[in-house]
Design a protein around this motif. Sequence first.
Motif, short mmCIF file in Angstrom:
data_model
loop_
_atom_site.label_atom_id
_atom_site.label_comp_id
_atom_site.label_asym_id
_atom_site.label_seq_id
_atom_site.Cartn_x
_atom_site.Cartn_y
_atom_site.Cartn_z
N ALA A 27 -18.96 113.81 19.24
CA ALA A 27 -19.56 114.96 18.93
C ALA A 27 -20.59 115.28 19.71
CB ALA A 27 -19.89 115.12 17.69
N GLU A 28 -21.36 113.65 20.46
CA GLU A 28 -22.91 113.83 21.25
C GLU A 28 -22.39 114.37 22.82
OE1 GLU A 28 -24.89 111.31 19.66
OE2 GLU A 28 -25.31 111.23 17.74
N ASN A 32 -21.42 122.41 23.06
CA ASN A 32 -20.97 122.77 22.61
C ASN A 32 -19.77 122.68 21.02
OD1 ASN A 32 -22.11 124.87 24.22
ND2 ASN A 32 -20.51 125.08 25.07
N VAL A 33 -20.52 121.91 20.31
CA VAL A 33 -18.87 121.47 18.97
C VAL A 33 -20.34 122.00 18.19
CG1 VAL A 33 -18.10 119.53 17.80
CG2 VAL A 33 -18.70 119.19 20.91
N ARG A 341 -7.60 115.74 17.94
CA ARG A 341 -7.06 116.72 19.13
C ARG A 341 -7.87 118.01 18.31
NH1 ARG A 341 -0.47 116.79 18.54
NH2 ARG A 341 -0.76 118.55 19.70
N LEU A 342 -8.10 117.70 17.25
CA LEU A 342 -8.82 119.40 16.82
C LEU A 342 -9.96 119.34 18.14
CD1 LEU A 342 -9.99 122.12 14.85
CD2 LEU A 342 -10.59 120.15 13.48
N ILE A 343 -10.99 117.70 17.98
CA ILE A 343 -12.23 118.18 18.40
C ILE A 343 -12.20 118.14 19.73
CG2 ILE A 343 -12.07 115.55 18.59
CD1 ILE A 343 -15.35 115.99 18.50
N LYS A 344 -10.76 118.29 20.41
CA LYS A 344 -10.56 118.36 21.89
C LYS A 344 -10.11 119.97 22.26
CE LYS A 344 -9.41 113.19 22.88
NZ LYS A 344 -8.36 112.56 23.33
N ASN A 374 -21.46 128.98 10.47
CA ASN A 374 -21.33 127.71 11.38
C ASN A 374 -19.65 127.13 10.79
OD1 ASN A 374 -22.44 127.79 13.48
ND2 ASN A 374 -23.59 125.57 12.86
N ILE A 375 -20.01 127.06 9.10
CA ILE A 375 -19.12 126.88 8.86
C ILE A 375 -17.73 128.21 8.61
CG2 ILE A 375 -17.81 126.38 6.17
CD1 ILE A 375 -20.79 125.72 5.77
#
Length: 395
Positions: A27-28, A32-33, A341-344, A374-375
């Motif tokens: 994430a870092e 924009n994550v 896959r979600l983060i990508k 955010n949630i």
Amino acid sequence: MINYDKFLNKALVDVKPSGIRRFFSIAEEMDNVISLGVGEPDFKTPWHIRQMGIDYLEQGKTRYTANAGLIELRREISNYYARRFLIKYDPKSEILVTVGGSEGIDMAIRAVITPGDEVLIVEPSFVCYKPIVEVCGGKAVSLVTKEENSFKLTADELKAAINNKTKALVFPFPNNPTGAIMTEAELKEISKVIIENDLLVISDEIYSELTYTSEGHTSIASIDGMKERTIVINGFSKSYSMTGWRLGYALGPSPIIEQMTKLHQFAIMSAPTNSQYAAIDALRNGDDDIRKMKEDYDMRRRFTVDGFRKIGLDCFEPLGAFYVFPSIKSTGLTSLEFCERLIKSKRVAVVPGDAFGECGEGFIRVSYCYSIENIREAIELIGEFVKELENENKG
């Protein structure tokens, strides 16, 4: 070329890195994550606590404290447990102030576990227990809790897992990652088995103040016959939003606390002085802060559970901590595949359930210590991702 393998502790080399931290690192490195992975309150440490820390710094109170911690702080911890959980600890011999709850867990396990000892570890659970047991030469035995039992440990499950090598039980409730809690009645049943089999308990109660029931948290040490065989671990990071202050404590029988203090003396010397002074104020004047943060978390908890159910993911209702543990089995992906896959594809970071033990496979851990905005956005994006997977499977 130096062969470093011959110098390294093989037990430590064999320990896998934290699966939680892996996703923080991903994430870092991305822009924009939205991260719902960190188990850290988004509240600032209350001002009166910060002010106390500033005041003592200005007064030059920066010297080492006693190894076990400031006696004033240990007295306040004793008063707090007597007031909140109806257990009385001697501040001189039954309390050790540590560098966060994490050091308390480490000291507790290292003080009592020797090579060959078996330790039952309730899972899914926080990532540190098993590696510390294994580095000590002990055998970590997973004690799997089930969704159909609300991720609680039952007396029958405990009884079935005990053998003549079993020495201790690691008991983390309220639970990270599931948010499960144990009631007083359930603790009494568990305690019967523990006493009958002469086990020691390491009770990680770092989320004790974040229990969303009218009964509130019950410490297993408060059950008849259990104080003398329980090491309680707690701290200031979750209840008072004092993560960076790195302050926790251990409560337990004086012979065990004495040995933990010896380890702490050689490894650490003493917990941060400034943090200890600030913690005194937290315990004396922080009840209102706890109540306000808990009310906010409770609102987010209900919002998050409802959000996951609306997008079609089964979600057990947690009654403690600040996590939900939705099932992603319906997607056909493993926990790791789902999270990668979600983060990508959506730039939303959550943690695979198997980071908390193999039994966490098929789940993800989502922290709700973030803003509602955010949630909401994260759940909407996860919903889009789940629909895309459904269409993909149909195609």
